[in-house]
Design an enzyme around this catalytic site. Sequence first.
Site, PDB file in Angstrom:
ATOM      1  N   GLU A 163       8.750  88.618  17.929  1.00 33.06           N
ATOM      2  CA  GLU A 163       8.545  87.436  17.088  1.00 33.06           C
ATOM      3  C   GLU A 163       9.024  86.198  17.832  1.00 33.06           C
ATOM      4  O   GLU A 163      10.148  86.156  18.330  1.00 33.06           O
ATOM      5  CB  GLU A 163       9.298  87.592  15.769  1.00 33.06           C
ATOM      6  N   ARG A 164       8.150  85.199  17.916  1.00 30.00           N
ATOM      7  CA  ARG A 164       8.402  83.970  18.679  1.00 30.00           C
ATOM      8  C   ARG A 164       8.669  84.270  20.150  1.00 30.00           C
ATOM      9  O   ARG A 164       9.407  83.556  20.819  1.00 30.00           O
ATOM     10  CB  ARG A 164       9.556  83.167  18.084  1.00 30.00           C
ATOM     11  N   LYS A 283      20.618  88.680   8.780  1.00 28.62           N
ATOM     12  CA  LYS A 283      19.855  87.621   8.123  1.00 28.62           C
ATOM     13  C   LYS A 283      19.666  88.061   6.682  1.00 28.62           C
ATOM     14  O   LYS A 283      19.028  89.094   6.428  1.00 28.62           O
ATOM     15  CB  LYS A 283      18.511  87.422   8.813  1.00 28.62           C
ATOM     16  N   GLU A 287      13.935  83.641   3.825  1.00 35.60           N
ATOM     17  CA  GLU A 287      12.540  83.978   4.118  1.00 35.60           C
ATOM     18  C   GLU A 287      12.168  85.362   3.591  1.00 35.60           C
ATOM     19  O   GLU A 287      11.475  86.134   4.226  1.00 35.60           O
ATOM     20  CB  GLU A 287      12.278  83.886   5.621  1.00 35.60           C
ATOM     21  N   ARG A 332      15.378  70.868   1.945  1.00 39.20           N
ATOM     22  CA  ARG A 332      15.688  72.122   2.640  1.00 39.20           C
ATOM     23  C   ARG A 332      16.863  71.957   3.601  1.00 39.20           C
ATOM     24  O   ARG A 332      17.632  72.897   3.812  1.00 39.20           O
ATOM     25  CB  ARG A 332      14.447  72.595   3.400  1.00 39.20           C
ATOM     26  N   ASP A 361      15.199  73.940  11.557  1.00 42.49           N
ATOM     27  CA  ASP A 361      14.720  75.161  12.216  1.00 42.49           C
ATOM     28  C   ASP A 361      14.333  74.899  13.667  1.00 42.49           C
ATOM     29  O   ASP A 361      13.145  74.868  13.995  1.00 42.49           O
ATOM     30  CB  ASP A 361      13.514  75.729  11.450  1.00 42.49           C
ATOM     31  N   GLU A 389       9.649  78.143  20.447  1.00 41.45           N
ATOM     32  CA  GLU A 389       8.762  78.234  19.287  1.00 41.45           C
ATOM     33  C   GLU A 389       8.139  76.890  18.937  1.00 41.45           C
ATOM     34  O   GLU A 389       6.969  76.823  18.554  1.00 41.45           O
ATOM     35  CB  GLU A 389       9.558  78.776  18.097  1.00 41.45           C
TER      36      GLU A 389
END
Length: 697
Positions: A163-164, A283, A287, A332, A361, A389
């Site tokens: 991922e990424r 985590k 999300e 956020r 982020d 990213e």
Amino acid sequence: MKLIRRLSSLWACAALALASPALADDGYRLWLGSAREQTSPVPVELSDDSPTLRIAAEELRRALPAGSRPVLLARADDPALAGLGIERQALGLEGYRVQRAMIGGREMTLVTGATDIAILYGAFAVLRHMNSGGDAADLALISVPKTRLRILNHWDNLDGAVERGYAGQSLWDWWTLPDFKHPRYADYARANASIGINGTVLNNVNAKAQSLTAPYIAKAAALAEVFRPYGIKIYLSARFSAPIEIGGLKTADPRDPAVAAWWKAKAGEIYRAIPDFGGFLVKANSEGQPGPRDYGASHADGANMLAAAVKPHGGIVMWRAFVYADTDPEDRAKQAYTEFKPLDGQFADNVLVQVKNGAIDFQPREPFHPLFGAMPKTPLIAEFQITKEYLGFATHLAYLGPLFEEVLDAPTGVRRGETVASVITDKADGQALSGMAGVANIGRDRDWSGSTFNQANWYVFGRLAWDPALSSQALAREWAAQTFGDDPVVIDTVVAMMMRSREAVVDYTGPLGLAHLFATGHHYGPGPWVSDLARPEWNPVYYHRADKQGIGFDRTRTGSNAIAQYAPSIARRYADPRSTPPEELLWFHHLPWDYRMADGKTLWEELVRRYDRGVAEVAAMREQWATLKPRIDAERWTKTDVFLAVQHREAQWWRDASLAYWRSINGLALPAGSKAPEHSLEHYKQMRFPFAPGNPH
């Protein structure tokens, strides 16, 4: 005449050969260079024998120039060193000292430290010193890491996808582990040890519970065996709901004794297979990931339950403060502070809260996270993203040293002289734990990270994690010399390109504090117009708030009041657009398009100027790189040249698409001399990239 022309051609070829490296370079060797052809290697003696000391000795034997003084590798408590005045306590467990010394009547180069790992770090420091222009005959080096934990976070999945990740599949071949330990695993560990990294999280923070099952524990144990001589501990991302998914329980409530017992047993199982296992990264409640708040418990409840499971074994828990959920529709950027600040002092002493460098982020530029300095009773570990990213993936040249340095040097305003760096180092409130974590950019590509210049981001992260006070520019020069050789023209040109590159990306993607304007999901290319996603904070329009009157997110008292999360001195500076740094202006303020900047230009004129500047900087980097063609091996030169062409094209795309969109809102003409976008706004809106790398498909 033909003979003369032929001889001239041969002479020209010979001259070019002299100006160019003789051998191709595919980037595999990273900054470690190639071993010298040694007919008579320099004698390297070991006062004791261990796998780590043997590695250190071999590194020196194959790299030190012939004729160098003999080398002794010895721990600082060795009786033979008693008269040298070495302050063992000051070196700690990982600090090293390199010096010329008379030992047993012989003049030697001594590499010492309290542990074998410290000596290995010292051996790599010798090579770094020499390969970046230092004198092998006059070695006097001493360094102690400022942080305890210097960790790579691999967002690698069990199916091999990263991922990424923009450098191919995962380095870990889970299918053939634990039986086959690929030689690249040792090369990976060697590269990390050379820059002081001492830990690696093997799996994605969006974890699968299967990572904690017996077969995968055995696979992790095989990697730990390879990494151990290099001083690298392994960690695992733990899925909070694992007791349900693989344990057969009906709940993962951290306050349930059965859940705590399950984790205690699981920790025991892991430590039996991996005695030096580092602990868990988690985590939670972000999300869509499960977490303690699903059961009405706090982050401290969840972290402390896991911490109790690993504490008898010396393990730690790194609990991420990235809580991206729809719990704060107002802003956020405020979520992490809102949820974690009240918990300061409630975490167990083997828990670190892992805080991203900024509150959103990993954007090309964000103000430092307000949690730094706000939790003095809790050890914090700073999380940076080495993989790009939001900075052009692997193809855009973006040296992240200035980004890391900008955050680390930021004053928190909480206490006199306190910076983000001092919060996360051993200076921090007497905390026993400290550190930096970086989301890795490593994959199976032959050059490890997708391009030569991406290797510099891995390198600078490790060096700054060791000592956040180091200069990103000095580290760029250090890396360039080790990577490309000692040609001063190459080094000067490469460093100049690197030091401007990140700012160029900021200019063509989000100047003046704009952020999160990327296309949905894959984050490849611009999407400032996106407004139809299910949750407000998923949409770029949420972050820029552009309308006919102006642009920017008001985070002052008249808006979300996010500035109140900073210390009063910082909040006062951000409260007024005139004292807010221009680079962060629209992060904190919604301003009219005709707002006057300090130089008299309107906000709109300055915004356009910065987009244009970003594209021009990439064009300039291409021109600079072209001048190095005779001086760099063809393989690395060509790949970088192609990638710079891609970056230039995509910078123009970002600039054109963004300006087309802003003009559709404000109706303003472009300033004189600024070209119109190549295509219509609708053209840019219709662009699709369903299989962009690094994004789950």
